[in-house]
Design a protein around this motif. Structure first.
Motif, PDB file in Angstrom:
ATOM      1  N   ARG A 145       3.749  10.571   7.095  1.00 35.22           N
ATOM      2  CA  ARG A 145       3.322  11.979   7.140  1.00 35.22           C
ATOM      3  C   ARG A 145       4.484  12.885   7.559  1.00 35.22           C
ATOM      4  O   ARG A 145       4.710  13.935   6.954  1.00 35.22           O
ATOM      5  N   ALA A 146       5.223  12.471   8.565  1.00 35.98           N
ATOM      6  CA  ALA A 146       6.344  13.281   9.060  1.00 35.98           C
ATOM      7  C   ALA A 146       7.416  13.467   7.985  1.00 35.98           C
ATOM      8  O   ALA A 146       7.943  14.571   7.807  1.00 35.98           O
ATOM      9  N   VAL A 147       7.711  12.410   7.254  1.00 40.06           N
ATOM     10  CA  VAL A 147       8.727  12.496   6.198  1.00 40.06           C
ATOM     11  C   VAL A 147       8.230  13.385   5.054  1.00 40.06           C
ATOM     12  O   VAL A 147       8.969  14.224   4.534  1.00 40.06           O
ATOM     13  N   LEU A 148       6.972  13.210   4.664  1.00 41.43           N
ATOM     14  CA  LEU A 148       6.402  14.051   3.609  1.00 41.43           C
ATOM     15  C   LEU A 148       6.375  15.518   4.032  1.00 41.43           C
ATOM     16  O   LEU A 148       6.747  16.399   3.254  1.00 41.43           O
ATOM     17  N   ASP A 149       5.939  15.781   5.261  1.00 43.93           N
ATOM     18  CA  ASP A 149       5.889  17.156   5.758  1.00 43.93           C
ATOM     19  C   ASP A 149       7.276  17.787   5.762  1.00 43.93           C
ATOM     20  O   ASP A 149       7.441  18.949   5.392  1.00 43.93           O
ATOM     21  N   SER A 150       8.266  17.019   6.175  1.00 49.16           N
ATOM     22  CA  SER A 150       9.638  17.525   6.213  1.00 49.16           C
ATOM     23  C   SER A 150      10.139  17.869   4.811  1.00 49.16           C
ATOM     24  O   SER A 150      10.741  18.922   4.595  1.00 49.16           O
ATOM     25  N   ALA A 151       9.873  16.976   3.867  1.00 46.13           N
ATOM     26  CA  ALA A 151      10.308  17.223   2.484  1.00 46.13           C
ATOM     27  C   ALA A 151       9.624  18.462   1.916  1.00 46.13           C
ATOM     28  O   ALA A 151      10.267  19.301   1.267  1.00 46.13           O
ATOM     29  N   LEU A 152       8.334  18.593   2.155  1.00 41.76           N
ATOM     30  CA  LEU A 152       7.602  19.748   1.638  1.00 41.76           C
ATOM     31  C   LEU A 152       8.019  21.038   2.334  1.00 41.76           C
ATOM     32  O   LEU A 152       8.047  22.101   1.715  1.00 41.76           O
ATOM     33  N   ALA A 153       8.383  20.955   3.603  1.00 43.96           N
ATOM     34  CA  ALA A 153       8.832  22.140   4.337  1.00 43.96           C
ATOM     35  C   ALA A 153      10.177  22.647   3.813  1.00 43.96           C
ATOM     36  O   ALA A 153      10.490  23.830   3.950  1.00 43.96           O
ATOM     37  N   ASP A 154      10.941  21.746   3.195  1.00 44.16           N
ATOM     38  CA  ASP A 154      12.247  22.131   2.660  1.00 44.16           C
ATOM     39  C   ASP A 154      12.134  22.882   1.334  1.00 44.16           C
ATOM     40  O   ASP A 154      13.137  23.306   0.774  1.00 44.16           O
ATOM     41  N   GLY A 155      10.915  23.022   0.825  1.00 50.78           N
ATOM     42  CA  GLY A 155      10.708  23.787  -0.404  1.00 50.78           C
ATOM     43  C   GLY A 155      11.226  23.107  -1.652  1.00 50.78           C
ATOM     44  O   GLY A 155      11.708  23.769  -2.569  1.00 50.78           O
ATOM     45  N   VAL A 156      11.132  21.784  -1.714  1.00 47.90           N
ATOM     46  CA  VAL A 156      11.608  21.057  -2.891  1.00 47.90           C
ATOM     47  C   VAL A 156      10.733  21.384  -4.108  1.00 47.90           C
ATOM     48  O   VAL A 156       9.546  21.645  -3.964  1.00 47.90           O
ATOM     49  N   PRO A 157      11.307  21.360  -5.312  1.00 50.73           N
ATOM     50  CA  PRO A 157      10.513  21.622  -6.508  1.00 50.73           C
ATOM     51  C   PRO A 157       9.647  20.431  -6.920  1.00 50.73           C
ATOM     52  O   PRO A 157       8.606  20.594  -7.542  1.00 50.73           O
ATOM     53  N   ALA A 158      10.103  19.221  -6.573  1.00 47.80           N
ATOM     54  CA  ALA A 158       9.380  18.013  -6.956  1.00 47.80           C
ATOM     55  C   ALA A 158       9.547  16.957  -5.868  1.00 47.80           C
ATOM     56  O   ALA A 158      10.586  16.869  -5.226  1.00 47.80           O
ATOM     57  N   LEU A 159       8.508  16.170  -5.703  1.00 49.05           N
ATOM     58  CA  LEU A 159       8.509  15.114  -4.701  1.00 49.05           C
ATOM     59  C   LEU A 159       7.907  13.871  -5.328  1.00 49.05           C
ATOM     60  O   LEU A 159       6.790  13.915  -5.859  1.00 49.05           O
ATOM     61  N   THR A 160       8.649  12.770  -5.309  1.00 44.54           N
ATOM     62  CA  THR A 160       8.173  11.499  -5.836  1.00 44.54           C
ATOM     63  C   THR A 160       8.012  10.526  -4.684  1.00 44.54           C
ATOM     64  O   THR A 160       8.935  10.350  -3.890  1.00 44.54           O
ATOM     65  N   VAL A 161       6.841   9.913  -4.615  1.00 45.81           N
ATOM     66  CA  VAL A 161       6.565   8.903  -3.597  1.00 45.81           C
ATOM     67  C   VAL A 161       6.437   7.566  -4.314  1.00 45.81           C
ATOM     68  O   VAL A 161       5.482   7.342  -5.069  1.00 45.81           O
ATOM     69  N   ASP A 162       7.418   6.701  -4.117  1.00 46.14           N
ATOM     70  CA  ASP A 162       7.461   5.398  -4.775  1.00 46.14           C
ATOM     71  C   ASP A 162       6.845   4.360  -3.831  1.00 46.14           C
ATOM     72  O   ASP A 162       7.443   3.997  -2.825  1.00 46.14           O
ATOM     73  N   LEU A 163       5.641   3.895  -4.168  1.00 46.33           N
ATOM     74  CA  LEU A 163       4.924   2.924  -3.349  1.00 46.33           C
ATOM     75  C   LEU A 163       5.054   1.505  -3.898  1.00 46.33           C
ATOM     76  O   LEU A 163       4.296   0.619  -3.517  1.00 46.33           O
ATOM     77  N   ASP A 164       6.020   1.279  -4.780  1.00 48.46           N
ATOM     78  CA  ASP A 164       6.208  -0.023  -5.411  1.00 48.46           C
ATOM     79  C   ASP A 164       6.381  -1.130  -4.369  1.00 48.46           C
ATOM     80  O   ASP A 164       5.897  -2.240  -4.552  1.00 48.46           O
ATOM     81  N   GLY A 165       7.038  -0.828  -3.263  1.00 49.82           N
ATOM     82  CA  GLY A 165       7.301  -1.841  -2.244  1.00 49.82           C
ATOM     83  C   GLY A 165       6.241  -1.928  -1.158  1.00 49.82           C
ATOM     84  O   GLY A 165       6.393  -2.679  -0.202  1.00 49.82           O
ATOM     85  N   VAL A 166       5.156  -1.183  -1.302  1.00 51.61           N
ATOM     86  CA  VAL A 166       4.101  -1.200  -0.285  1.00 51.61           C
ATOM     87  C   VAL A 166       3.191  -2.404  -0.519  1.00 51.61           C
ATOM     88  O   VAL A 166       2.722  -2.646  -1.627  1.00 51.61           O
ATOM     89  N   THR A 167       2.951  -3.161   0.557  1.00 57.96           N
ATOM     90  CA  THR A 167       2.141  -4.368   0.465  1.00 57.96           C
ATOM     91  C   THR A 167       0.748  -4.188   1.047  1.00 57.96           C
ATOM     92  O   THR A 167      -0.120  -5.041   0.856  1.00 57.96           O
ATOM     93  N   PHE A 168       0.519  -3.075   1.769  1.00 53.50           N
ATOM     94  CA  PHE A 168      -0.783  -2.817   2.379  1.00 53.50           C
ATOM     95  C   PHE A 168      -0.939  -1.317   2.546  1.00 53.50           C
ATOM     96  O   PHE A 168      -0.015  -0.638   2.996  1.00 53.50           O
ATOM     97  N   LEU A 169      -2.109  -0.799   2.169  1.00 52.10           N
ATOM     98  CA  LEU A 169      -2.392   0.632   2.289  1.00 52.10           C
ATOM     99  C   LEU A 169      -3.824   0.786   2.776  1.00 52.10           C
ATOM    100  O   LEU A 169      -4.760   0.350   2.103  1.00 52.10           O
ATOM    101  N   ASP A 170      -3.984   1.390   3.968  1.00 48.47           N
ATOM    102  CA  ASP A 170      -5.343   1.572   4.480  1.00 48.47           C
ATOM    103  C   ASP A 170      -5.720   3.047   4.490  1.00 48.47           C
ATOM    104  O   ASP A 170      -5.015   3.889   3.928  1.00 48.47           O
ATOM    105  N   SER A 171      -6.847   3.358   5.126  1.00 47.69           N
ATOM    106  CA  SER A 171      -7.381   4.718   5.099  1.00 47.69           C
ATOM    107  C   SER A 171      -6.420   5.739   5.708  1.00 47.69           C
ATOM    108  O   SER A 171      -6.377   6.884   5.255  1.00 47.69           O
ATOM    109  N   ALA A 172      -5.642   5.343   6.687  1.00 47.37           N
ATOM    110  CA  ALA A 172      -4.683   6.283   7.280  1.00 47.37           C
ATOM    111  C   ALA A 172      -3.619   6.676   6.251  1.00 47.37           C
ATOM    112  O   ALA A 172      -3.239   7.839   6.142  1.00 47.37           O
TER     113      ALA A 172
END
Length: 118
Positions: free
Chosen positions: A38-65
């Motif tokens: 969340r902190a990294v995403l918030d920081s990227a969005l606060a910088d006013g980027v035109p595009a943001l890609t989140v690559d979850l290819d290496g994620v092995t577990f994703l829960d409700s949080a």
């Protein structure tokens, strides 16, 4: 840009260019690691980027949080006019996204395992 503080469970690498920011996430995204994402995403969005890609290819577990963090990033990106791309490759990530309806909302781009950003 640099890598976010890593824990034993997750690593988040951040690379940026004029066209946007790429977050490459690997490991487990759960209640203990989601705040870092969340902190990294918030920081990227606060910088006013035109595009943001989140690559979850290496994620092995994703829960409700982690799902909550992605939903919040989607909402903020839409409000700010940022193009958000979310890439996923494995069942541990895709299935929770499908069950919650976030798969379609986030317009998940399915990639081959190990392919990462296309």
């Amino acid at each position: 840009m640099t890598a976010a503080p890593a824990s034993d469970l997750v690593s988040i690498d951040v690379t940026g260019s004029a066209s946007g920011v790429l977050l490459t996430v690997a490991g487990e995204v759960d209640s203990s690691t989601a705040p870092s994402l969340r902190a990294v995403l918030d920081s990227a969005l606060a910088d006013g980027v035109p595009a943001l890609t989140v690559d979850l290819d290496g994620v092995t577990f994703l829960d409700s949080a982690g799902l909550c963090v992605l939903a919040a990033a989607h909402r903020r990106a839409a409000e700010d006019g940022v193009r958000l791309r979310v890439l996923a490759s494995n069942r541990a990530v895709i299935r929770p996204l499908q069950i919650t309806g976030l798969y379609d909302l986030l317009a998940i781009e399915r990639v081959e395992p190990g392919a990462g950003v296309a």
